[in-house]
Write a protein that holds these residues in place. Sequence first.
Motif, PDB file in Angstrom:
ATOM      1  N   ARG A   1      -6.523  -4.604 -11.134  1.00 37.14           N
ATOM      2  CA  ARG A   1      -7.714  -5.235 -10.559  1.00 37.14           C
ATOM      3  C   ARG A   1      -7.284  -6.198  -9.450  1.00 37.14           C
ATOM      4  N   ASP A   2      -8.239  -6.529  -8.584  1.00 35.82           N
ATOM      5  CA  ASP A   2      -7.926  -7.384  -7.436  1.00 35.82           C
ATOM      6  C   ASP A   2      -7.246  -8.693  -7.841  1.00 35.82           C
ATOM      7  N   HIS A   3      -7.770  -9.320  -8.903  1.00 34.80           N
ATOM      8  CA  HIS A   3      -7.235 -10.633  -9.283  1.00 34.80           C
ATOM      9  C   HIS A   3      -5.862 -10.541  -9.939  1.00 34.80           C
ATOM     10  N   GLN A   4      -5.370  -9.311 -10.204  1.00 33.06           N
ATOM     11  CA  GLN A   4      -4.070  -9.136 -10.845  1.00 33.06           C
ATOM     12  C   GLN A   4      -2.959  -8.785  -9.851  1.00 33.06           C
ATOM     13  N   ARG A   5      -3.294  -8.646  -8.588  1.00 34.69           N
ATOM     14  CA  ARG A   5      -2.316  -8.181  -7.600  1.00 34.69           C
ATOM     15  C   ARG A   5      -1.074  -9.069  -7.535  1.00 34.69           C
ATOM     16  N   ASP A   6      -1.270 -10.366  -7.429  1.00 34.19           N
ATOM     17  CA  ASP A   6      -0.128 -11.270  -7.277  1.00 34.19           C
ATOM     18  C   ASP A   6       0.771 -11.239  -8.507  1.00 34.19           C
ATOM     19  N   ALA A   7       0.169 -11.237  -9.683  1.00 36.25           N
ATOM     20  CA  ALA A   7       0.963 -11.209 -10.914  1.00 36.25           C
ATOM     21  C   ALA A   7       1.742  -9.901 -11.023  1.00 36.25           C
ATOM     22  N   ALA A   8       1.115  -8.792 -10.645  1.00 37.46           N
ATOM     23  CA  ALA A   8       1.795  -7.496 -10.709  1.00 37.46           C
ATOM     24  C   ALA A   8       2.952  -7.438  -9.720  1.00 37.46           C
ATOM     25  N   SER A   9       2.731  -7.940  -8.516  1.00 33.02           N
ATOM     26  CA  SER A   9       3.792  -7.945  -7.498  1.00 33.02           C
ATOM     27  C   SER A   9       4.965  -8.813  -7.932  1.00 33.02           C
ATOM     28  N   ALA A  10       4.672  -9.924  -8.589  1.00 30.78           N
ATOM     29  CA  ALA A  10       5.744 -10.818  -9.044  1.00 30.78           C
ATOM     30  C   ALA A  10       6.538 -10.188 -10.184  1.00 30.78           C
ATOM     31  N   LEU A  11       5.846  -9.436 -11.049  1.00 31.73           N
ATOM     32  CA  LEU A  11       6.514  -8.833 -12.202  1.00 31.73           C
ATOM     33  C   LEU A  11       7.404  -7.675 -11.779  1.00 31.73           C
ATOM     34  N   VAL A  12       6.927  -6.841 -10.854  1.00 36.85           N
ATOM     35  CA  VAL A  12       7.690  -5.678 -10.383  1.00 36.85           C
ATOM     36  C   VAL A  12       7.716  -5.711  -8.856  1.00 36.85           C
ATOM     37  N   PRO A  13       8.606  -6.495  -8.269  1.00 37.55           N
ATOM     38  CA  PRO A  13       8.593  -6.684  -6.813  1.00 37.55           C
ATOM     39  C   PRO A  13       8.735  -5.392  -6.016  1.00 37.55           C
ATOM     40  N   GLY A  14       9.432  -4.424  -6.538  1.00 39.98           N
ATOM     41  CA  GLY A  14       9.664  -3.202  -5.777  1.00 39.98           C
ATOM     42  C   GLY A  14       8.573  -2.163  -5.900  1.00 39.98           C
ATOM     43  N   ALA A  15       7.574  -2.403  -6.741  1.00 34.64           N
ATOM     44  CA  ALA A  15       6.528  -1.407  -6.970  1.00 34.64           C
ATOM     45  C   ALA A  15       5.409  -1.542  -5.953  1.00 34.64           C
ATOM     46  N   GLN A  16       4.705  -0.436  -5.739  1.00 36.44           N
ATOM     47  CA  GLN A  16       3.521  -0.454  -4.895  1.00 36.44           C
ATOM     48  C   GLN A  16       2.332  -0.865  -5.755  1.00 36.44           C
ATOM     49  N   VAL A  17       1.738  -2.005  -5.453  1.00 35.33           N
ATOM     50  CA  VAL A  17       0.609  -2.513  -6.228  1.00 35.33           C
ATOM     51  C   VAL A  17      -0.683  -2.090  -5.543  1.00 35.33           C
ATOM     52  N   CYS A  18      -1.525  -1.372  -6.266  1.00 31.51           N
ATOM     53  CA  CYS A  18      -2.741  -0.781  -5.699  1.00 31.51           C
ATOM     54  C   CYS A  18      -3.965  -1.283  -6.451  1.00 31.51           C
ATOM     55  N   THR A  19      -5.086  -1.259  -5.768  1.00 32.90           N
ATOM     56  CA  THR A  19      -6.357  -1.600  -6.410  1.00 32.90           C
ATOM     57  C   THR A  19      -7.339  -0.434  -6.345  1.00 32.90           C
ATOM     58  N   ASP A  20      -6.897   0.712  -5.861  1.00 25.67           N
ATOM     59  CA  ASP A  20      -7.738   1.906  -5.842  1.00 25.67           C
ATOM     60  C   ASP A  20      -6.864   3.126  -6.102  1.00 25.67           C
ATOM     61  N   ILE A  21      -7.495   4.182  -6.593  1.00 26.29           N
ATOM     62  CA  ILE A  21      -6.759   5.377  -6.992  1.00 26.29           C
ATOM     63  C   ILE A  21      -6.128   6.086  -5.796  1.00 26.29           C
ATOM     64  N   GLU A  22      -6.717   5.963  -4.616  1.00 26.04           N
ATOM     65  CA  GLU A  22      -6.150   6.624  -3.439  1.00 26.04           C
ATOM     66  C   GLU A  22      -4.767   6.072  -3.120  1.00 26.04           C
ATOM     67  N   GLY A  23      -4.640   4.753  -3.116  1.00 25.94           N
ATOM     68  CA  GLY A  23      -3.341   4.143  -2.868  1.00 25.94           C
ATOM     69  C   GLY A  23      -2.334   4.500  -3.947  1.00 25.94           C
ATOM     70  N   PHE A  24      -2.803   4.568  -5.182  1.00 29.00           N
ATOM     71  CA  PHE A  24      -1.935   4.925  -6.307  1.00 29.00           C
ATOM     72  C   PHE A  24      -1.390   6.342  -6.130  1.00 29.00           C
ATOM     73  N   LEU A  25      -2.242   7.281  -5.749  1.00 32.61           N
ATOM     74  CA  LEU A  25      -1.815   8.660  -5.558  1.00 32.61           C
ATOM     75  C   LEU A  25      -0.874   8.811  -4.371  1.00 32.61           C
ATOM     76  N   GLU A  26      -1.049   7.986  -3.355  1.00 37.86           N
ATOM     77  CA  GLU A  26      -0.174   8.043  -2.197  1.00 37.86           C
ATOM     78  C   GLU A  26       1.274   7.696  -2.541  1.00 37.86           C
ATOM     79  N   ALA A  27       1.465   6.963  -3.637  1.00 36.51           N
ATOM     80  CA  ALA A  27       2.820   6.634  -4.084  1.00 36.51           C
ATOM     81  C   ALA A  27       3.511   7.827  -4.740  1.00 36.51           C
ATOM     82  N   VAL A  28       2.768   8.886  -5.025  1.00 42.09           N
ATOM     83  CA  VAL A  28       3.264  10.144  -5.604  1.00 42.09           C
ATOM     84  C   VAL A  28       4.033   9.919  -6.912  1.00 42.09           C
ATOM     85  N   PRO A  29       3.399   9.325  -7.931  1.00 43.44           N
ATOM     86  CA  PRO A  29       4.066   9.233  -9.230  1.00 43.44           C
ATOM     87  C   PRO A  29       4.173  10.617  -9.868  1.00 43.44           C
TER      88      PRO A  29
END
Length: 346
Positions: A115-143
Amino acid sequence: MCSCISVLPSSPASTNPLTVCTLLFPITPSLHLAPRIIVVYHKNTNVYPLRCRGRHLGGGSVMETAGTGVHRSGGVNHGRSDRLGIIGFGAIGRRLASFFATTEDGPRTLALLVRDHQRDAASALVPGAQVCTDIEGFLEAVPTVAVECASASALGTYGPRLLEASCDLIPLSLGAFADRATERRLLEAAARGPGRLEIAAGALGSIGFLAAAREHDLDRVTITIGYPIERWRVMGAERFIDLDQVRSPTPFLESDARNVATLFPGNLNVVTGASLAGLGLDRTHVALVADPTVTQAWFQVEASSASGPVRMHIGGRDAAVDADPIDYTTFSIIRLLKRRCASLAI
């Protein structure tokens, strides 16, 4: 048929994120090899996930660093070839993200859908990961594999899209399967592929024995679930029992798994997981127990097949009712993910 291997380009096309090469292999009666294998290069991840007749075979069969112009095929890559995406950033999502951000034993956490309000916490926890708030961005990372630990709604909405995008999916919000239309949509999407659904044991710790028994005339499965009084109260069980009058473990509802999962949405995922492993939601019997003697959940599974009866009991740890249960759920997911790239798969 011809037997040849196309050499991959030494550099990806600069104007197109995908460069496709075709590999042709002979078909023999003893080796049912697909005649056509597609290797797709994605410029954002520098990897070549393998697809065979539309079926994604994962990075374990083909993996390349951009610019080498060389690939290897055959065998299994037991390194960190899987690329992990996590949907949801609650207790389980955070625990998984943290674990696979720090261990070399398993997939690399590539993307987080939060969720939008979780972006900073997620980025801090996994600095190298792509943090997304929509499924399109998530799919672009090609998991190559995604764990859904968000909600039944998220599973029903995103599940088919992930499967269609060649991403294997490990869902935790299994209550979504209680709705027949959602169940049908997810199972049909998995049947089409290329991605597949993988069901974890969750809080039960193991459901493999039910899947095994299904191969030998499994005919009865009963799941009994005991929760402390306060937990049932939060879940709305007072519709069925006066919890203030309970002094000893007291059964208060018996029904099939689909009905129970519908009555308590988002709370009894173990019921659905065991049902999918065994007889299905309509043939699995469930009993609910209000237990004032415990502080955490306990589960009991009884099954009968031609191989004989099985009974398994899983007790909860000694912790406050409102504490994070830290049950087998997270660790069953970790086991599944590590198993995908293990040299000894258990």
